[in-house]
Scaffold this active site. Structure first.
Site, PDB file in Angstrom:
ATOM      1  CE1 TYR A  72      -4.224   1.768   0.532  1.00  0.00           C
ATOM      2  CE2 TYR A  72      -2.667   3.394   1.370  1.00  0.00           C
ATOM      3  CZ  TYR A  72      -3.928   3.073   0.898  1.00  0.00           C
ATOM      4  OH  TYR A  72      -4.876   4.055   0.775  1.00  0.00           O
ATOM      5  CG  PHE A 124      -6.556  16.363 -24.969  1.00  0.00           C
ATOM      6  CD1 PHE A 124      -6.679  15.865 -26.254  1.00  0.00           C
ATOM      7  CD2 PHE A 124      -7.048  15.613 -23.916  1.00  0.00           C
ATOM      8  CE1 PHE A 124      -7.301  14.646 -26.482  1.00  0.00           C
ATOM      9  CE2 PHE A 124      -7.667  14.384 -24.138  1.00  0.00           C
ATOM     10  CZ  PHE A 124      -7.791  13.903 -25.413  1.00  0.00           C
ATOM     11  CG  ASP A 125     -11.231  16.241 -25.655  1.00  0.00           C
ATOM     12  OD1 ASP A 125     -10.283  15.721 -25.054  1.00  0.00           O
ATOM     13  OD2 ASP A 125     -11.968  15.607 -26.437  1.00  0.00           O
ATOM     14  CG  ASP A 214      -1.381  17.578 -22.026  1.00  0.00           C
ATOM     15  OD1 ASP A 214      -1.012  16.406 -21.808  1.00  0.00           O
ATOM     16  OD2 ASP A 214      -2.521  17.853 -22.438  1.00  0.00           O
ATOM     17  CB  ALA A 216      -0.269  12.617 -24.004  1.00  0.00           C
ATOM     18  CE  LYS A 257      -3.828   9.525 -25.115  1.00  0.00           C
ATOM     19  NZ  LYS A 257      -3.986  10.768 -24.415  1.00  0.00           N
ATOM     20  CG  HIS A 449     -16.923  13.177 -29.112  1.00  0.00           C
ATOM     21  ND1 HIS A 449     -16.768  13.992 -28.011  1.00  0.00           N
ATOM     22  CD2 HIS A 449     -15.868  12.336 -29.102  1.00  0.00           C
ATOM     23  CE1 HIS A 449     -15.655  13.663 -27.379  1.00  0.00           C
ATOM     24  NE2 HIS A 449     -15.098  12.660 -28.017  1.00  0.00           N
TER      25      HIS A 449
HETATM   26  C1  PLP Z   1      -5.036  11.613 -23.888  1.00  0.00           C
HETATM   27  C2  PLP Z   1      -4.628  12.958 -23.547  1.00  0.00           C
HETATM   28  C3  PLP Z   1      -4.939  13.530 -22.304  1.00  0.00           C
HETATM   29  C4  PLP Z   1      -5.814  12.831 -21.278  1.00  0.00           C
HETATM   30  O1  PLP Z   1      -5.316  11.607 -20.901  1.00  0.00           O
HETATM   31  P1  PLP Z   1      -6.219  10.347 -20.540  1.00  0.00           P
HETATM   32  O2  PLP Z   1      -5.207   9.316 -20.168  1.00  0.00           O
HETATM   33  O3  PLP Z   1      -7.029   9.986 -21.728  1.00  0.00           O
HETATM   34  O4  PLP Z   1      -7.069  10.731 -19.372  1.00  0.00           O
HETATM   35  C5  PLP Z   1      -4.477  14.788 -22.041  1.00  0.00           C
HETATM   36  N1  PLP Z   1      -3.755  15.474 -22.948  1.00  0.00           N
HETATM   37  C6  PLP Z   1      -3.433  14.955 -24.140  1.00  0.00           C
HETATM   38  C7  PLP Z   1      -2.616  15.757 -25.113  1.00  0.00           C
HETATM   39  C8  PLP Z   1      -3.864  13.696 -24.493  1.00  0.00           C
HETATM   40  O5  PLP Z   1      -3.578  13.200 -25.707  1.00  0.00           O
END
Ligand code: PLP
Length: 458
Positions: A72, A124-125, A214, A216, A257, A449
């Site tokens: 843990y 990103f969304d 960010d 990813a 990613k 979507h």
């Molecule tokens: C996928 C993504 C996120 C969010 O990550 P999740 O693992 O899907 O929650 C944030 N920013 C970018 C650029 C992404 O491609």
């Protein structure tokens, strides 16, 4: 004779996929309300819905799962992950989370207040969602080059430094941080140059602001810097990654990613004060600090994934496949956001289904046609994804209207790319016969979507 290209791995385990008939697909689509998110995955032959969590782990990653420490608190797997992240990014403080949006939720809870402004390049969304749900504003400062899909430029993901300076000059007191997305997913998986990252850093320093990446697809971004930006040709990917992160104060990461795992994420930073304030939110939202939202075994596999995916051969194989698909589309004349991005091809539906009015969603129509043609599932990144304007409730038709074909990592072969390209060519060749699109019969207020229900108009 020069030896031809081949993948930098061989295959140890396979998963069967099945074809279907057009008649079957037409029935399935109707049942799915013409929304490919609502299809069952086994109704799909080649799945390009997303590259998120859909890649194949290596034998080393599967082996690492068996060594996971599920304690843990203070698990060895956490320290393996933390040390790997520190080695690749230079960031000392790490908080694991269950995926990228959870990293945003934890860190932004600590940093964003109502009325704040967060400038960046095409947020990103989920990032935008976590900013707007806190009654703050995301200001997009992406370079204008990104809007012209046929323009060939090496770093269409860049921040427009003038636009950014303008926001900083007028709103400096409201800005808790700047966020730069690498690679720029929304603009088509387009990379950001090191020169641009350094310019953002210099501007942030001038105004006393911190910067979050960010991240990813930071490894794919590093690959593009190596092959496209002058001066980095001879650098290793790992050295470029360190150089990239020198320009940031912290990062949020979707490990689904470039972490090469099916689920996971993290926050990393060089600042103790950010770590201390994010800790308070990690424990109630995600879990104790040394596991956050992750299993010990998953942290172990992620540590290996990060290490593998910051090697040139791995990234070359990946990007080569995306470029291979792009070359096939060039042969057939199918237009997409140029040049090919890191993780996907963004097909420009507005240049293909020119007879379908905007109000009838050309990119969604093309997504449906491609599925009918060959069972290939793409994803609309266009007018449906853009949702309605929160104030006027009108559809937003001012952005781009793409079908994104995301390529999962280490999953499909170039033969699958041939099938995707041929299917698109077939639809492209009959593009002028497609005159009607789709109408919405039901939609959610936000992020419609995923669940929208549609009906064909023809
Ligand atoms: C996928 C993504 C996120 C969010 O990550 P999740 O693992 O899907 O929650 C944030 N920013 C970018 C650029 C992404 O491609």
């Amino acid at each position: 004779m020069e030896l031809p290209y081949a993948e930098s791995w061989k295959i140890k385990m396979v998963e069967p996929i099945v074809k279907s008939t057009r008649e079957q697909r037409e029935l399935w689509l109707k049942d799915a309300n013409y929304n490919v998110f609502q299809l069952r995955a086994d109704q799909v032959y080649i799945d390009c819905l997303t590259d998120s969590g859909t890649g194949a782990m290596s034998d080393r990653q599967w082996a690492a799962l068996m060594t996971g420490d599920e304690s843990y608190a203070g698990a060895r797997s956490f320290y393996e992950l933390k040390d790997t992240i520190a080695r690749i990014t230079g960031f000392e403080y790490v908080i694991p989370t269950h995926q990228g949006r959870a990293a945003e939720n934890v860190l932004f809870s600590a940093l964003i207040k109502p009325g704040d402004i967060i400038p960046g390049n095409s947020h990103f969304d989920t990032t935008k969602g976590h900013i707007e749900s806190r009654h703050a504003l995301a200001v997009d400062c992406t370079v204008d080059e990104a809007k012209d899909t046929q323009l060939e430029a090496p770093f269409k993901g860049n921040v427009d430094i003038k636009k950014l300076e303008n926001v900083l000059e007028h709103n400096s007191d409201k800005i808790p941080f700047i966020i730069v997305t690498i690679t720029n997913n929304t603009a088509g998986g387009q990379p950001v140059s090191l020169e641009n990252l350094k310019a953002v850093r210099a501007l942030a320093d001038k105004y006393g602001k911190r910067v979050i990446f960010d991240s990813a697809r930071f490894a794919e971004n590093a690959y593009f810097i190596k092959v496209r930006e002058k001066g980095y040709e001879d650098w290793t990917i790992k050295d470029i990654c360190l150089e990239i992160f020198k320009n940031a104060d912290g990062m949020t990461m979707s490990a689904k990613k470039d972490g090469l795992v099916n689920m996971g994420g993290f926050i990393a930073t060089r600042h103790e004060d950010w770590y201390e304030s994010a800790k308070k939110y990690c424990i109630p939202f995600e879990g104790y600090l040394t596991y956050g939202g992750m299993n010990g075994r998953d942290m172990a596999a992620l540590a290996v994934g990060l290490d593998e995916n910051t090697e040139y051969d791995m990234l070359h194989t990946r990007i080569h496949q995306v470029e291979y698909l792009a070359k096939k589309l060039d042969e057939y004349g199918v237009p997409y956001q140029r040049p090919a991005g890191g993780h996907a091809i963004f097909v420009d539906a507005s240049l293909i289904l020119t007879k379908v009015p905007k109000e009838e969603f050309p990119a969604q129509t093309l997504t449906v046609e491609l599925y009918k043609e060959a069972g290939i599932r793409g994803c609309e990144i266009g007018y449906i994804l853009a949702d309605r304007d929160p104030v006027t409730r009108e559809n937003r038709f001012d952005g781009l209207d793409f079908v994104r074909l995301a390529i999962p990592r280490r999953t499909y072969t170039d033969n699958h790319m041939n099938v995707i390209a041929a299917a698109l060519k077939n639809v492209y060749d009959r593009r002028n016969e497609i005159k009607r699109g789709l109408k919405i019969v039901w939609e959610a207020e936000l992020m419609r979507h995923f669940t929208v229900k549609l009906e064909p108009l023809a």
